[in-house]
Design an enzyme around this catalytic site. Structure first.
Site, PDB file in Angstrom:
ATOM      1  N   PHE A   1       3.307  -1.142 -21.241  1.00 57.12           N
ATOM      2  CA  PHE A   1       4.120  -0.006 -20.808  1.00 57.12           C
ATOM      3  C   PHE A   1       4.045   1.064 -21.881  1.00 57.12           C
ATOM      4  O   PHE A   1       4.375   0.821 -23.040  1.00 57.12           O
ATOM      5  CB  PHE A   1       5.577  -0.403 -20.577  1.00 57.12           C
ATOM      6  CG  PHE A   1       6.422   0.749 -20.093  1.00 57.12           C
ATOM      7  CD1 PHE A   1       6.392   1.133 -18.765  1.00 57.12           C
ATOM      8  CD2 PHE A   1       7.212   1.469 -20.979  1.00 57.12           C
ATOM      9  CE1 PHE A   1       7.142   2.221 -18.313  1.00 57.12           C
ATOM     10  CE2 PHE A   1       7.965   2.546 -20.544  1.00 57.12           C
ATOM     11  CZ  PHE A   1       7.934   2.920 -19.208  1.00 57.12           C
TER      12      PHE A   1
ATOM     13  N   ASP B   1       0.870   1.764 -30.035  1.00 61.72           N
ATOM     14  CA  ASP B   1       2.145   2.260 -29.532  1.00 61.72           C
ATOM     15  C   ASP B   1       3.246   1.460 -30.231  1.00 61.72           C
ATOM     16  O   ASP B   1       3.547   0.331 -29.866  1.00 61.72           O
ATOM     17  CB  ASP B   1       2.190   2.053 -28.015  1.00 61.72           C
ATOM     18  CG  ASP B   1       3.518   2.455 -27.388  1.00 61.72           C
ATOM     19  OD1 ASP B   1       4.515   2.590 -28.133  1.00 61.72           O
ATOM     20  OD2 ASP B   1       3.567   2.604 -26.154  1.00 61.72           O
TER      21      ASP B   1
ATOM     22  N   LYS C   1      12.005   6.448 -30.302  1.00 63.39           N
ATOM     23  CA  LYS C   1      13.181   5.576 -30.303  1.00 63.39           C
ATOM     24  C   LYS C   1      13.947   5.579 -31.624  1.00 63.39           C
ATOM     25  O   LYS C   1      14.722   6.483 -31.899  1.00 63.39           O
ATOM     26  CB  LYS C   1      12.777   4.165 -29.891  1.00 63.39           C
ATOM     27  CG  LYS C   1      12.423   4.042 -28.411  1.00 63.39           C
ATOM     28  CD  LYS C   1      12.214   2.627 -27.987  1.00 63.39           C
ATOM     29  CE  LYS C   1      11.875   2.495 -26.514  1.00 63.39           C
ATOM     30  NZ  LYS C   1      12.999   2.773 -25.609  1.00 63.39           N
TER      31      LYS C   1
END
Length: 419
Positions: A129, A217, A246
Site C-alpha cells: 500500500f 516507502d 506520518k
C-alpha cells in the site's frame, strides 16, 4: 452533530475526542483512552507534547507561508537533519505520504527517460500500500482500494514480498525496462508483514547489480517506529530514494522524499513543485519532532518497549484458538486472527478504554506512541487479550491456529523482531 455533509470515504466509530495528552485521549464525555494507534503511526512523541505546542504557537505568530519561490530557513534545517540521520543527500518536501510516493515515482520515470527507456517499469510488491492517488493506487495492491478506479496509470510489475528470486525472474523477462523497486520495509496496511532477515540487503544488492533505484516507502516505519530512525538501518543498507510522512509531523501534515547519488540530481527547476510543501510551520514541527526523539531517547524506548510488548502478547495469546500469529518489530505489531471479528476496534474502546486498529479485516495493528512505558505496555496487553478472549472463534478454525502457534514457538523470522 451530523456527518451527513461529509463524503462517505470512512466508516468512523461513534467516538469523538476532545483532547489528548501523551499516550491518552479523552472523549466528549471525559472518558480516558489509552491510544495504541497513535493516529496510525503519526503521533510518535505523543499528543500535545509541550515542546510541539510551543513551537507551533510561536511559529504561527511569526510566519506560516511564503511559498517555495523564496528560501525557507526551517525547510533547509529540517532537510539537513534528515540527510544527516539517513545518509541520503537531498530532500523534497510534500504535504502527505501519497505525495511523497508520487515524487518517488516521478524520479523513477525521469531516471528511465534519461536512460532512453521508452516504457520503464517499476517493480512493486504484492499486498503493498503506497497511497490513494491514481499513481500510488497503481503501485498498491488489494481490490478494495482499487475498485472503480481502473484503468490506472503507470507501468508496474508486482512480485511476492520477501521473495528475492522473484526479482531475478522479473529481470530475466523484462530486462532493461525495469528501472526501480518500490517497497515497504514492513508492510503495514496488509497486516504488519515482515520480510525475512536479509531481504532488504538482498534487494539492495540486486539493485546495485542491475542499475535499479531502490526506493523505500518508510511512511509508516520511519521516524523511530521500529527502534531505528528508519527500518532500512536494521540491515545496514541505504536506499537510493526514501519517502516519509506520518510521524515526521506528529499530526501536522508533512511528507518528504529523500534521494542520494544520481537520483538526487534528477529534478531540475520546474520539473516538480508544491505550493504548501516545506512551509515554515510544518518544517519547524518536523525539526522539533526529531529533536524530541533524540533528547528523550525514544529510539531505545521503542526497541525496548516493543520487544516487551511483542513477547508479552505472544506469551498471553499462545493458547488462544482465534489467534494465528503475533509478529512485529519495534512498536509496530500485528496480531493476526483466524477469522474476521466485527467491531473489534469498537469493543476494545468501549469495554477496555483501549484504541486499536484492525487492518485487512482480521489483523489487530498496534502502533502506540514511542513514549509508552512498562505500565502502559501491560495495559495494552490486558486490553487486547480481554478483547480477543471475549470474541471466541468458529471451532472450525482451531486446527489451523494450532499449527501457527507451533511456528511461533519455533521463533520463525515472521514471529520475532528482526535486527
Amino acid at each position: 452533530m451530523t456527518a451527513a455533509c461529509l463524503m462517505s470515504t470512512y466508516q468512523p466509530l461513534a467516538l469523538s475526542f476532545a483532547k489528548g495528552l501523551g499516550t491518552r485521549l479523552w472523549d466528549q464525555a471525559g472518558r480516558e483512552y489509552l491510544d495504541a494507534v497513535a493516529g496510525v503511526a503519526v503521533t510518535n512523541v505523543g499528543h500535545s507534547h509541550p515542546r510541539l505546542v510551543s513551537a507551533i504557537s510561536e511559529q504561527a505568530g511569526l510566519l506560516l507561508h511564503t511559498s517555495n519561490l523564496y528560501s525557507i530557513d526551517w525547510q533547509q534545517r529540517l532537510a539537513q537533519k534528515l540527510t544527516q540521520l539517513s545518509g541520503l543527500e537531498r530532500v523534497f518536501f510534500n504535504n502527505s505520504g501519497a505525495e511523497a510516493n508520487e515524487t518517488a515515482l516521478k524520479l523513477a520515470r525521469i531516471y528511465g527517460w534519461q536512460k532512453d527507456i521508452e516504457q520503464p517499469l517499476v517493480m512493486v510488491m504484492e499486498n503493498a500500500f503506497h497511497g490513494r492517488t491514481l499513481g500510488t493506487l497503481s503501485a498498491s495492491d488489494g481490490p478494495a482500494v482499487r475498485l472503480g478506479f481502473n484503468k490506472l496509470p503507470g507501468d508496474f510489475l508486482k512480485v511476492p514480498f520477501g521473495d528475492i528470486a522473484a526479482l531475478e525472474r522479473a529481470h530475466q523477462v523484462y530486462g532493461e525496462r525495469i528501472v526501480a523497486v518500490l517497497m515497504e520495509p514492513i508492510q503495514g496496511e496488509s497486516g504488519v508483514q515482515l520480510a525475512p532477515p536479509g531481504y532488504l540487503k538482498a534487494v539492495r544488492d540486486g539493485c546495485n547489480r542491475h542499475g535499479w533505484l531502490m526506493m523505500l516507502d518508510e511512511i509508516q516505519t520511519g521516524i523511530g517506529r521500529t527502534g531505528h530512525w528508519f527500518a532500512f538501518q536494521h540491515e545496514g543498507i541505504v536506499p537510493d530514494v526514501m519517502t516519509l510522512a506520518k510521524g515526521l509531523g506528529n499530526g501536522v501534515p508533512i511528507g518528504a522524499c529523500l534521494a542520494r547519488g544520481r537520483a538526487a540530481q534528477l529534478f531540475t527547476p520546474g520539473s516538480h513543485g508544491s505550493t504548501f510543501g516545506g512551509n515554515p510551520l510544518a518544517c519547524r514541527v518536523g525539526y522539533t519532532v526529531l529533536d524530541i526523539i533524540e533528547e528523550q531517547g525514544l529510539l531505545f524506548n521503542a526497541q525496548r518497549q516493543g520487544e516487551r510488548l511483542l513477547s508479552r502478547l505472544q506469551a498471553e495469546l499462545a493458547d488462544a484458538d482465534n489467534v494465528r500469529e503475533v509478529r512485529g518489530q519495534g512498536l509496530m505489531i500485528g496480531i493476526e486472527l483466524t477469522q474476521p471479528i466485527r467491531d473489534l476496534s469498537l469493543i476494545a474502546a468501549r469495554d477496555h478504554g483501549l484504541l486499536i486498529n484492525v487492518t485487512r479485516g482480521q489483523t489487530i495493528r498496534l502502533l502506540p506512541p514511542l513514549t509508552i512505558d512498562e505500565r502502559e505496555v501491560e495495559m495494552i496487553v490486558r486490553g487486547v487479550v480481554r478483547t480477543i478472549e471475549g470474541n471466541p472463534p468458529n471451532p472450525a478454525q482451531s486446527s489451523a491456529s494450532s499449527v501457527c502457534h507451533s511456528r511461533c514457538a519455533d521463533k520463525s523470522p515472521r514471529a520475532v523482531p528482526v535486527g
